[in-house]
Design a protein around this motif. Structure first.
Motif, mmCIF file in Angstrom:
data_model
loop_
_atom_site.group_PDB
_atom_site.id
_atom_site.type_symbol
_atom_site.label_atom_id
_atom_site.label_comp_id
_atom_site.label_asym_id
_atom_site.label_seq_id
_atom_site.Cartn_x
_atom_site.Cartn_y
_atom_site.Cartn_z
ATOM 1 N N UNK A 92 48.400 23.183 15.440
ATOM 2 C CA UNK A 92 48.457 23.312 16.893
ATOM 3 C C UNK A 92 49.225 24.576 17.281
ATOM 4 N N UNK A 93 48.854 25.119 18.432
ATOM 5 C CA UNK A 93 49.373 26.416 18.867
ATOM 6 C C UNK A 93 50.891 26.457 18.965
ATOM 7 N N UNK A 94 51.504 25.362 19.435
ATOM 8 C CA UNK A 94 52.935 25.378 19.676
ATOM 9 C C UNK A 94 53.776 25.657 18.443
ATOM 10 N N UNK A 95 53.220 25.425 17.249
ATOM 11 C CA UNK A 95 53.976 25.642 16.014
ATOM 12 C C UNK A 95 54.026 27.106 15.608
ATOM 13 N N UNK A 96 53.222 27.947 16.273
ATOM 14 C CA UNK A 96 53.175 29.371 15.913
ATOM 15 C C UNK A 96 54.445 30.123 16.302
ATOM 16 N N UNK A 97 55.236 29.548 17.206
ATOM 17 C CA UNK A 97 56.420 30.258 17.694
ATOM 18 C C UNK A 97 57.506 30.366 16.641
ATOM 19 N N UNK A 98 57.705 29.276 15.854
ATOM 20 C CA UNK A 98 58.836 29.312 14.924
ATOM 21 C C UNK A 98 58.628 28.470 13.672
ATOM 22 N N UNK A 154 56.662 20.682 30.544
ATOM 23 C CA UNK A 154 57.141 19.591 29.702
ATOM 24 C C UNK A 154 56.596 19.745 28.287
ATOM 25 N N UNK A 155 57.491 19.689 27.310
ATOM 26 C CA UNK A 155 57.099 19.700 25.910
ATOM 27 C C UNK A 155 58.318 19.420 25.037
ATOM 28 N N UNK A 156 58.124 19.425 23.730
ATOM 29 C CA UNK A 156 59.240 19.250 22.809
ATOM 30 C C UNK A 156 59.930 20.599 22.615
ATOM 31 N N UNK A 157 61.010 20.592 21.839
ATOM 32 C CA UNK A 157 61.686 21.846 21.506
ATOM 33 C C UNK A 157 60.833 22.712 20.588
ATOM 34 N N UNK A 158 59.921 22.079 19.837
ATOM 35 C CA UNK A 158 59.056 22.837 18.944
ATOM 36 C C UNK A 158 58.174 23.772 19.760
ATOM 37 N N UNK A 159 58.199 25.025 19.421
ATOM 38 C CA UNK A 159 57.468 26.026 20.181
ATOM 39 C C UNK A 159 58.337 26.755 21.182
ATOM 40 N N UNK A 160 59.542 26.219 21.431
ATOM 41 C CA UNK A 160 60.464 26.834 22.393
ATOM 42 C C UNK A 160 61.663 27.496 21.705
ATOM 43 N N UNK A 161 61.721 27.429 20.377
ATOM 44 C CA UNK A 161 62.912 27.870 19.653
ATOM 45 C C UNK A 161 63.339 29.306 19.975
ATOM 46 N N UNK A 162 62.429 30.291 19.980
ATOM 47 C CA UNK A 162 62.873 31.661 20.263
ATOM 48 C C UNK A 162 63.476 31.810 21.659
ATOM 49 N N UNK A 163 62.832 31.220 22.658
ATOM 50 C CA UNK A 163 63.329 31.342 24.028
ATOM 51 C C UNK A 163 64.667 30.628 24.212
#
Length: 308
Positions: A100-106, A241-250
């Motif tokens: 899933x796309x959200x995992x690409x962030x970190x 709204x989402x989990x912390x996964x995908x938001x780590x860099x920000x």
């Protein structure tokens, strides 16, 4: 004293979780099986290894001694596995991943970096998909590994690793909710909202909150793109709204804040790693699954405040 390796793994998981039930969940076995292995070890050692307390399990002095032995054995096992992987031909191979796309962030980059550093000759292909499509690609054989949220259980898929992560409101660091601590959906609904479309598993998780809200909502955007939702939050136009996964860099850079949502039950979504059921995994695929499992477990422990 001869203790089966499974007993050592079960003991170590109980030690890290402080709970037989949680250890069983992470090991994907029944609690009774974990408890049975623990009782067998305690019988062979001749002493209780854990104190049963209201807050969970705590190592006894004998348990502390035994845990040092177990950690040494399991660490040496991991070294041995690494040496055997080379003998099994893991220096070469290919892996097709659907995630899933959200995992690409970190999360996915972190796992890929470890894999590429350890096995630089492995060729890896990654496709960004929705969770439903992730399962379909694995089932059809077009992907070796699928990583997605809340996949529907079916016989054609085998879950190799899982972690549960809490849903929260995503706001810019200067938003009024940024320093509020856990917030209710009603508090979030005072502001314009950015919602997940039905293609994302978060949509189903949010549906009861949306239906239970009595007042009219201001929904600015509904999207299946986590990246687009983040960019709109960064512009200060709404709450997503989402989990912390995908938001780590920000989050790490102090640009955005993940504010946990409070409700009668904890709102969590399940991140799983899947392969096609009945398949004998190539060494390279098996190695990457272990890396994914370790990283997911570490991040889940960090979120819950437990030791990794």
């Amino acid at each position: 004293m001869h203790i089966h390796a499974r007993s050592l793994q079960y003991f170590d998981m109980i030690r890290r979780c402080g709970s037989i039930r949680e250890a069983a969940r992470r090991l994907h076995v029944a609690s009774s099986a974990v408890n049975r292995q623990l009782l067998q070890i305690e019988q062979e050692v001749g002493s209780p290894l854990f104190e049963r307390m209201s807050t969970g399990l705590r190592l006894t002095p004998a348990g502390e001694v035994f845990s040092r032995h177990v950690i040494t054995v399991l660490q040496d096992e991991r070294r041995m596995v690494g040496e055997l992987e080379i003998l099994c031909g893991i220096r070469r191979g290919a892996i097709n991943i659907a995630a899933v796309e959200g995992l690409n962030a970190d999360l996915l980059p972190a796992c890929l970096e470890r894999m590429m550093t350890r096995y630089p000759m492995i060729r890896i292909q990654v496709a960004s998909t929705g969770s439903a499509q992730t399962g379909q690609l694995v089932e059809s054989g077009d992907a070796d590994i699928g990583i997605g949220f809340s996949l529907e259980r079916r016989e054609a898929l085998r879950q190799c690793a899982v972690g549960r992560f809490g849903l929260g409101a995503i706001v810019r660091v200067d938003h009024p909710l940024a320093g509020a601590g856990p917030v209710s959906f009603a508090e979030c609904a005072r502001y314009p909202l950015i919602l997940a479309s039905p293609q994302l598993s978060i949509h189903a998780l949010m549906k009861p909150l949306l239906q239970g809200h009595k007042r009219a909502l201001t929904v600015l955007l509904e999207t299946a793109s986590i990246e687009l939702a983040k960019r709109m939050v960064a512009r200060g136009v709404g709450v997503a709204f989402q989990t912390r996964l995908g938001m780590e860099p920000e989050i790490d850079q102090g640009q955005m804040v993940h504010v946990p949502l409070k409700s009668q039950v904890r709102l969590t979504t399940e991140l799983g790693v899947y392969v096609r059921a009945g398949r004998t995994l190539p060494p390279a695929v098996d190695a990457f699954i272990r890396i994914l499992a370790e990283e997911i477990e570490r991040r889940e422990a960090e979120e819950s405040g437990a030791p990794a």
